[in-house]
Design a protein around this motif. Structure first.
Motif, PDB file in Angstrom:
ATOM      1  N   PHE A  64      25.201  36.199  51.607  1.00  9.33           N
ATOM      2  CA  PHE A  64      26.060  36.998  52.486  1.00  9.33           C
ATOM      3  C   PHE A  64      26.701  38.149  51.719  1.00  9.33           C
ATOM      4  CE2 PHE A  64      30.228  37.931  54.304  1.00  9.33           C
ATOM      5  CZ  PHE A  64      29.851  38.299  55.592  1.00  9.33           C
ATOM      6  N   ILE A  65      27.214  37.856  50.527  1.00  7.59           N
ATOM      7  CA  ILE A  65      27.846  38.906  49.728  1.00  7.59           C
ATOM      8  C   ILE A  65      26.825  39.980  49.361  1.00  7.59           C
ATOM      9  CG2 ILE A  65      28.933  39.410  47.499  1.00  7.59           C
ATOM     10  CD1 ILE A  65      30.271  36.632  47.723  1.00  7.59           C
ATOM     11  N   GLY A  66      25.635  39.569  48.931  1.00  2.80           N
ATOM     12  CA  GLY A  66      24.596  40.541  48.578  1.00  2.80           C
ATOM     13  C   GLY A  66      24.142  41.378  49.757  1.00  2.80           C
ATOM     14  N   ALA A  67      23.957  40.745  50.914  1.00  2.00           N
ATOM     15  CA  ALA A  67      23.518  41.482  52.103  1.00  2.00           C
ATOM     16  C   ALA A  67      24.613  42.430  52.584  1.00  2.00           C
ATOM     17  CB  ALA A  67      23.141  40.504  53.205  1.00  2.00           C
ATOM     18  N   ARG A  68      25.854  41.997  52.481  1.00  2.00           N
ATOM     19  CA  ARG A  68      26.961  42.866  52.900  1.00  2.00           C
ATOM     20  C   ARG A  68      27.083  44.092  51.985  1.00  2.00           C
ATOM     21  NH1 ARG A  68      31.397  42.695  56.273  1.00  2.00           N
ATOM     22  NH2 ARG A  68      33.270  43.683  55.433  1.00  2.00           N
ATOM     23  N   MET A  80      16.121  40.723  49.516  1.00  2.87           N
ATOM     24  CA  MET A  80      16.142  39.434  48.813  1.00  2.87           C
ATOM     25  C   MET A  80      17.406  38.660  49.158  1.00  2.87           C
ATOM     26  SD  MET A  80      14.313  40.254  45.145  1.00  2.87           S
ATOM     27  CE  MET A  80      15.245  39.068  44.303  1.00  2.87           C
ATOM     28  N   SER A  81      18.524  39.342  49.300  1.00  2.29           N
ATOM     29  CA  SER A  81      19.764  38.670  49.683  1.00  2.29           C
ATOM     30  C   SER A  81      19.639  38.066  51.072  1.00  2.29           C
ATOM     31  CB  SER A  81      20.939  39.644  49.654  1.00  2.29           C
ATOM     32  OG  SER A  81      21.198  40.095  48.365  1.00  2.29           O
ATOM     33  N   LEU A  82      19.073  38.816  51.985  1.00  4.85           N
ATOM     34  CA  LEU A  82      18.923  38.330  53.353  1.00  4.85           C
ATOM     35  C   LEU A  82      17.945  37.164  53.424  1.00  4.85           C
ATOM     36  CD1 LEU A  82      19.878  38.773  56.198  1.00  4.85           C
ATOM     37  CD2 LEU A  82      18.017  40.392  56.520  1.00  4.85           C
ATOM     38  N   SER A  83      16.827  37.253  52.722  1.00  9.54           N
ATOM     39  CA  SER A  83      15.870  36.139  52.740  1.00  9.54           C
ATOM     40  C   SER A  83      16.460  34.922  52.039  1.00  9.54           C
ATOM     41  CB  SER A  83      14.548  36.555  52.100  1.00  9.54           C
ATOM     42  OG  SER A  83      14.751  36.958  50.767  1.00  9.54           O
ATOM     43  N   GLY A  84      17.235  35.120  50.984  1.00 10.67           N
ATOM     44  CA  GLY A  84      17.926  34.004  50.336  1.00 10.67           C
ATOM     45  C   GLY A  84      18.941  33.371  51.264  1.00 10.67           C
ATOM     46  N   PHE A  85      19.633  34.196  52.037  1.00 10.37           N
ATOM     47  CA  PHE A  85      20.594  33.698  53.019  1.00 10.37           C
ATOM     48  C   PHE A  85      19.912  32.810  54.049  1.00 10.37           C
ATOM     49  CE2 PHE A  85      22.899  34.098  57.021  1.00 10.37           C
ATOM     50  CZ  PHE A  85      24.197  33.813  56.648  1.00 10.37           C
ATOM     51  N   VAL A  86      18.772  33.277  54.564  1.00 16.48           N
ATOM     52  CA  VAL A  86      18.041  32.514  55.588  1.00 16.48           C
ATOM     53  C   VAL A  86      17.512  31.203  55.012  1.00 16.48           C
ATOM     54  CG1 VAL A  86      15.983  32.542  57.058  1.00 16.48           C
ATOM     55  CG2 VAL A  86      17.473  34.543  56.956  1.00 16.48           C
ATOM     56  N   LEU A  87      16.924  31.242  53.820  1.00 18.75           N
ATOM     57  CA  LEU A  87      16.420  30.014  53.204  1.00 18.75           C
ATOM     58  C   LEU A  87      17.557  29.042  52.874  1.00 18.75           C
ATOM     59  CD1 LEU A  87      13.639  31.396  50.862  1.00 18.75           C
ATOM     60  CD2 LEU A  87      13.335  29.886  52.827  1.00 18.75           C
ATOM     61  N   ALA A  88      18.686  29.574  52.427  1.00 13.13           N
ATOM     62  CA  ALA A  88      19.840  28.715  52.152  1.00 13.13           C
ATOM     63  C   ALA A  88      20.353  28.080  53.436  1.00 13.13           C
ATOM     64  CB  ALA A  88      20.939  29.518  51.477  1.00 13.13           C
ATOM     65  N   LEU A  89      20.323  28.818  54.529  1.00  9.58           N
ATOM     66  CA  LEU A  89      20.733  28.272  55.816  1.00  9.58           C
ATOM     67  C   LEU A  89      19.808  27.132  56.240  1.00  9.58           C
ATOM     68  CD1 LEU A  89      22.652  28.486  58.229  1.00  9.58           C
ATOM     69  CD2 LEU A  89      21.062  30.134  59.228  1.00  9.58           C
ATOM     70  N   ILE A  90      18.512  27.311  56.026  1.00  5.76           N
ATOM     71  CA  ILE A  90      17.550  26.243  56.348  1.00  5.76           C
ATOM     72  C   ILE A  90      17.821  25.014  55.484  1.00  5.76           C
ATOM     73  CG2 ILE A  90      15.104  25.601  56.238  1.00  5.76           C
ATOM     74  CD1 ILE A  90      14.498  28.553  57.000  1.00  5.76           C
ATOM     75  N   GLY A  91      18.035  25.221  54.182  1.00  2.00           N
ATOM     76  CA  GLY A  91      18.350  24.099  53.296  1.00  2.00           C
ATOM     77  C   GLY A  91      19.643  23.415  53.675  1.00  2.00           C
ATOM     78  N   LEU A  92      20.646  24.193  54.075  1.00  2.00           N
ATOM     79  CA  LEU A  92      21.925  23.633  54.507  1.00  2.00           C
ATOM     80  C   LEU A  92      21.756  22.799  55.771  1.00  2.00           C
ATOM     81  CD1 LEU A  92      25.085  23.666  54.167  1.00  2.00           C
ATOM     82  CD2 LEU A  92      25.042  25.541  55.804  1.00  2.00           C
ATOM     83  N   ILE A  93      20.982  23.278  56.713  1.00  2.00           N
ATOM     84  CA  ILE A  93      20.763  22.542  57.966  1.00  2.00           C
ATOM     85  C   ILE A  93      20.027  21.238  57.687  1.00  2.00           C
ATOM     86  CG2 ILE A  93      19.473  22.594  60.142  1.00  2.00           C
ATOM     87  CD1 ILE A  93      20.218  25.605  60.285  1.00  2.00           C
ATOM     88  N   ILE A  94      18.997  21.273  56.859  1.00  5.81           N
ATOM     89  CA  ILE A  94      18.259  20.049  56.533  1.00  5.81           C
ATOM     90  C   ILE A  94      19.173  19.061  55.810  1.00  5.81           C
ATOM     91  CG2 ILE A  94      16.368  19.084  55.178  1.00  5.81           C
ATOM     92  CD1 ILE A  94      14.850  21.712  55.680  1.00  5.81           C
ATOM     93  N   GLY A  95      19.941  19.555  54.836  1.00  2.00           N
ATOM     94  CA  GLY A  95      20.861  18.683  54.112  1.00  2.00           C
ATOM     95  C   GLY A  95      21.904  18.061  55.024  1.00  2.00           C
ATOM     96  N   ALA A  96      22.472  18.867  55.919  1.00  6.66           N
ATOM     97  CA  ALA A  96      23.471  18.348  56.854  1.00  6.66           C
ATOM     98  C   ALA A  96      22.856  17.349  57.817  1.00  6.66           C
ATOM     99  CB  ALA A  96      24.107  19.496  57.626  1.00  6.66           C
TER     100      ALA A  96
END
Length: 151
Positions: A64-68, A80-96
């Motif tokens: 988020f900071i990088g994309a902003r 890269m910031s935006l794609s990292g954000f999306v992949l991190a969101l996917i990892g967060l959803i799976i983990g949760a």
């Protein structure tokens, strides 16, 4: 006397454009998604779900900071910031998805127990239904079909 601004560098290193935030976000997102998928596919790897949750949170913040920053500065590339954000969101959803039911105590009641042990530990109809659904064949053999007509 006026001072002229220094000339813009034409061949700037792409890594300098995002300050490393895009690379960090992408790495965190990839690792979060990978550990989340590994935890989802293999039982007994519950600690990986926690890892995916934590890395997903970190990746979201960094992405988020990088994309902003890239949004407000036309000289930065935020892909890269935006794609990292999306992949991190996917990892967060799976983990949760893997961690929250264990934290709340839902969905895993009675696993690894026999029907008798499960019914003895059940406190209320909800847990009795969970025992019945996990041991449906044995339950039907003993008590009949719970959904059938009693006729």
């Amino acid at each position: 006397m006026t001072s002229a601004s220094p000339p813009a560098r034409q061949g700037a290193d792409p890594r300098e454009r995002d300050g490393g935030l895009g690379t960090g976000a992408l790495a965190l997102g990839l690792v979060a998604t990978g550990t989340g998928l590994t935890a989802a596919l293999w039982s007994g790897m519950d600690w990986l779900a926690w890892t995916a949750l934590v890395l997903g949170l970190l990746g979201l913040v960094v992405g988020f900071i990088g994309a902003r920053r890239a949004f407000h500065d036309p000289h930065r590339n935020g892909a890269m910031s935006l794609s990292g954000f999306v992949l991190a969101l996917i990892g967060l959803i799976i983990g949760a998805w893997l961690v929250v039911p264990a934290l709340l105590g839902i969905g895993t009641f009675g696993e690894g127990l026999t029907l008798d042990e499960c019914m003895a530990q059940a406190q209320g109809q909800h847990e009795e239904r969970m025992c019945a659904s996990q041991h449906i064949d044995e339950y039907r053999a003993r008590y009949g079909d719970p959904g059938g007509s009693g006729g």
